[in-house]
Design an enzyme around this catalytic site. Structure first.
Site, PDB file in Angstrom:
ATOM      1  N   ARG A  72       0.810  -1.198   0.000  1.00  0.00           N
ATOM      2  CA  ARG A  72       0.000   0.000   0.000  1.00  0.00           C
ATOM      3  C   ARG A  72       0.857   1.268   0.000  1.00  0.00           C
ATOM      4  O   ARG A  72       0.576   2.228  -0.699  1.00  0.00           O
ATOM      5  CB  ARG A  72      -0.915   0.005   1.223  1.00  0.00           C
ATOM      6  CG  ARG A  72      -2.190  -0.813   1.038  1.00  0.00           C
ATOM      7  CD  ARG A  72      -3.071  -0.175  -0.051  1.00  0.00           C
ATOM      8  NE  ARG A  72      -4.279  -0.918  -0.280  1.00  0.00           N
ATOM      9  CZ  ARG A  72      -5.418  -0.705   0.374  1.00  0.00           C
ATOM     10  NH1 ARG A  72      -5.467   0.210   1.305  1.00  0.00           N
ATOM     11  NH2 ARG A  72      -6.481  -1.413   0.085  1.00  0.00           N
ATOM     12  N   ASP A 122     -14.399  11.326   9.289  1.00  0.00           N
ATOM     13  CA  ASP A 122     -13.493  10.242   8.954  1.00  0.00           C
ATOM     14  C   ASP A 122     -12.081  10.805   8.937  1.00  0.00           C
ATOM     15  O   ASP A 122     -11.874  12.016   8.813  1.00  0.00           O
ATOM     16  CB  ASP A 122     -13.834   9.629   7.596  1.00  0.00           C
ATOM     17  CG  ASP A 122     -13.307   8.198   7.447  1.00  0.00           C
ATOM     18  OD1 ASP A 122     -14.090   7.257   7.641  1.00  0.00           O
ATOM     19  OD2 ASP A 122     -12.107   8.035   7.158  1.00  0.00           O
TER      20      ASP A 122
END
Length: 293
Positions: free
Chosen positions: A52, A162
């Site tokens: 990632r 978030d």
């Protein structure tokens, strides 16, 4: 996460030929992510994290993980959102875990709206870990319909937060592929979504009324919370399962402090508060009510 979370099945394993995440850099990243995000990365996540973060290195023009770790040391807050987005997978959908919405629609909102209407009070719901917006917009549909049914013109709002800036960008845009609406009934699709045309063919945009009800803000749950008021309900689903025990305990205490007396906390299907908090009673499937003082 309705949750932002590490997801083994969706994280790409790093290919060959790129920089390798060494022991020292992985130790630093583990400690950094635990401290700032509350997520515990096991040794088994090493290759996944490497895959990632390679994308982030390329975006920054870096050739080794050591340079990225130095960036985090110099400017941890500046890189926090991109790091969270890089190592997390936002798994969510409209009306996921539908029994929570049923409880809200059939029992809680009728009670609250009648009380608020009499008291000229406000109604607040927090979607903590809102990901790309499906959860708060689903809540907005249920809330808007309930307000109409009960003739309740109250000050109602849904806060959606978030850590990931990419997820929040998707939530603010409010545009979804038609297949993302599989959990939405035909009646609600027709009422609450605008079908795209031309370059937006195959896409649907949330109705302006839903946008009016939802306020979208970035927030790291482990940092200071700027909200001044309290909430009638908090949805924090499929978020805390990735936190360590001390972080969960601290978070549940803070949630209790942000709820009205006997307010509700909704967790994800794999999450439990057992042995972690004395501030709540279990009153349904992953539904907790704040104990009266």
């Amino acid at each position: 996460m309705s949750a932002t979370a590490i997801n083994d099945a969706n994280m790409a394993v790093a290919g060959t030929g790129g920089p390798v995440l060494g022991d020292a850099d992985f130790r630093f990243l583990r400690e950094f992510v635990l401290e700032h995000c509350g997520i515990a990365l096991s040794d088994q996540k090493r290759q996944l994290v490497q895959g990632r973060l390679l994308r982030r290195l390329r975006a920054l023009g870096m050739k080794e993980f050591g340079s990225y770790c130095e960036l985090l040391r110099r400017d941890p807050q500046g890189e926090m959102g991109d790091l969270a987005s890089a190592i997390s997978t936002n798994v969510t959908s409209f009306f996921r875990e539908s029994h929570h919405y049923d409880l809200l629609e059939q029992m809680l909102l009728p009670q609250w709206l009648n009380q608020k209407r009499r008291q000229s009070d406000r109604l607040r719901i927090w979607s903590a870990g809102c990901s790309t917006g499906e959860e708060p917009y689903a809540l907005a549909m249920v809330l808007a319909e309930a307000m109409e049914r009960h003739g309740a013109d109250v000050d109602a709002k849904i806060l959606a937060t978030d850590l990931s800036p990419q997820a929040l960008a998707g939530a603010r845009e409010g545009v979804y592929s038609i297949d993302k609406l599989s959990g939405v009934s035909p009646e609600r699709r027709k009422r609450w979504f605008l079908r795209g045309e031309g370059s937006y063919d195959g896409l649907a945009c949330v109705h302006p009324r839903l946008r009016e009800l939802v306020a979208i803000q970035p927030l790291n749950l482990l940092h200071e919370w700027p909200m001044q008021g309290v909430f009638d309900a908090i949805f924090c689903r499929n978020v805390v399962i990735y936190f360590d025990k001390p972080t969960k305990e601290r978070l549940f205490r803070r949630y209790a402090g942000k709820l009205v007396p006997e307010g509700y906390l909704f967790l994800g299907h794999s999450e439990s508060m057992h042995g972690l908090s004395d501030d709540f009673d279990l009153v349904g499937r992953t539904v907790y009510r704040k104990r009266p003082v």
